[in-house]
Motif scaffolding. Structure first.
Motif, mmCIF file in Angstrom:
data_model
loop_
_atom_site.group_PDB
_atom_site.id
_atom_site.type_symbol
_atom_site.label_atom_id
_atom_site.label_comp_id
_atom_site.label_asym_id
_atom_site.label_seq_id
_atom_site.Cartn_x
_atom_site.Cartn_y
_atom_site.Cartn_z
ATOM 1 N N VAL A 1 -1.207 4.451 -1.836
ATOM 2 C CA VAL A 1 -2.354 4.716 -0.953
ATOM 3 C C VAL A 1 -2.109 6.036 -0.221
ATOM 4 O O VAL A 1 -0.966 6.378 0.120
ATOM 5 C CB VAL A 1 -2.532 3.551 0.054
ATOM 6 N N ASN A 2 -3.153 6.787 0.003
ATOM 7 C CA ASN A 2 -3.055 8.056 0.717
ATOM 8 C C ASN A 2 -2.268 7.861 2.010
ATOM 9 O O ASN A 2 -2.605 7.003 2.835
ATOM 10 C CB ASN A 2 -4.462 8.582 1.014
ATOM 11 N N THR B 1 4.734 12.528 5.864
ATOM 12 C CA THR B 1 3.532 13.265 6.269
ATOM 13 C C THR B 1 3.823 14.332 7.322
ATOM 14 O O THR B 1 2.992 15.204 7.553
ATOM 15 C CB THR B 1 2.472 12.311 6.859
ATOM 16 N N LYS C 1 -2.866 1.363 13.958
ATOM 17 C CA LYS C 1 -3.759 0.278 14.382
ATOM 18 C C LYS C 1 -3.052 -1.080 14.332
ATOM 19 O O LYS C 1 -3.202 -1.903 15.235
ATOM 20 C CB LYS C 1 -4.993 0.267 13.476
ATOM 21 N N SER D 1 0.837 -1.203 0.000
ATOM 22 C CA SER D 1 0.000 0.000 0.000
ATOM 23 C C SER D 1 0.872 1.254 0.000
ATOM 24 O O SER D 1 0.570 2.230 -0.692
ATOM 25 C CB SER D 1 -0.920 0.014 1.219
ATOM 26 N N PHE E 1 -1.900 9.618 4.770
ATOM 27 C CA PHE E 1 -2.563 9.843 6.053
ATOM 28 C C PHE E 1 -3.455 8.661 6.435
ATOM 29 O O PHE E 1 -3.525 8.271 7.598
ATOM 30 C CB PHE E 1 -3.348 11.164 6.038
ATOM 31 N N ILE E 2 -4.101 8.067 5.432
ATOM 32 C CA ILE E 2 -4.893 6.863 5.686
ATOM 33 C C ILE E 2 -3.964 5.721 6.086
ATOM 34 O O ILE E 2 -4.238 4.982 7.030
ATOM 35 C CB ILE E 2 -5.725 6.484 4.439
ATOM 36 N N LEU E 3 -2.856 5.599 5.371
ATOM 37 C CA LEU E 3 -1.889 4.546 5.674
ATOM 38 C C LEU E 3 -1.289 4.726 7.069
ATOM 39 O O LEU E 3 -1.084 3.754 7.797
ATOM 40 C CB LEU E 3 -0.789 4.530 4.611
ATOM 41 N N SER E 4 -1.034 5.957 7.464
ATOM 42 C CA SER E 4 -0.508 6.239 8.799
ATOM 43 C C SER E 4 -1.450 5.715 9.882
ATOM 44 O O SER E 4 -1.013 5.097 10.862
ATOM 45 C CB SER E 4 -0.299 7.750 8.967
ATOM 46 N N LYS E 5 -2.736 5.932 9.705
ATOM 47 C CA LYS E 5 -3.728 5.429 10.667
ATOM 48 C C LYS E 5 -3.746 3.900 10.677
ATOM 49 O O LYS E 5 -3.883 3.281 11.732
ATOM 50 C CB LYS E 5 -5.125 5.976 10.347
ATOM 51 N N SER E 6 -3.584 3.297 9.509
ATOM 52 C CA SER E 6 -3.548 1.837 9.434
ATOM 53 C C SER E 6 -2.336 1.281 10.171
ATOM 54 O O SER E 6 -2.436 0.264 10.855
ATOM 55 C CB SER E 6 -3.515 1.375 7.973
#
Length: 122
Positions: free
Chosen positions: A32-33, A70, A43, A27, A35-40
């Motif tokens: 993949v974006n 980021t 988690k 990803s 910021f979305i990847l950072s959250k993933s």
């Protein structure tokens, strides 16, 4: 992520964690974006810490790359609960254990980061 889900379903957490780690890495390099990847990553690191320390080390190195791109500090080393505090300690651990893949991951991340920021000499 199908392999991850199948592994977790049947209790093969090693395969599941490797699949998750590779999926995250694909990803990252697949666009993949961030910021979305950072959250993933945030988690997933906790889950990796619970089940597979080697996957955790790779994922942290990739998470550091995302953080650098980021400007977010997700504190990925907190997943180690004080055992490994930063990338230099992780590098020393990889050198001590003669873990060539870990060394490669760290040096590659450092090269990519320097290249993307223009902080390198030819």
């Amino acid at each position: 992520l199908d392999t991850y889900e199948a592994g977790m379903r049947v209790g093969d957490v090693d395969t599941a964690m490797y699949a998750l780690c590779l999926s995250m890495r694909f990803s990252l390099f697949g666009g993949v974006n961030l910021f979305i990847l950072s959250k993933s990553y945030e988690k997933s690191l906790t889950q990796m810490a619970k089940y597979n320390e080697e996957c955790l080390k790779y994922a942290i190195v990739d998470s550091l790359m995302v953080d650098g791109l980021t400007g977010v500090d997700s504190c990925p080393f907190s997943a180690f609960e004080g055992m490994i505090q930063n990338e230099d300690v992780l590098l020393a651990d990889s050198k001590y254990k003669k873990h060539s893949q870990g060394l490669e991951a760290i040096y590659t991340r450092r090269f990519f980061s320097a290249f993307w920021t223009g902080d390198y000499t030819e």
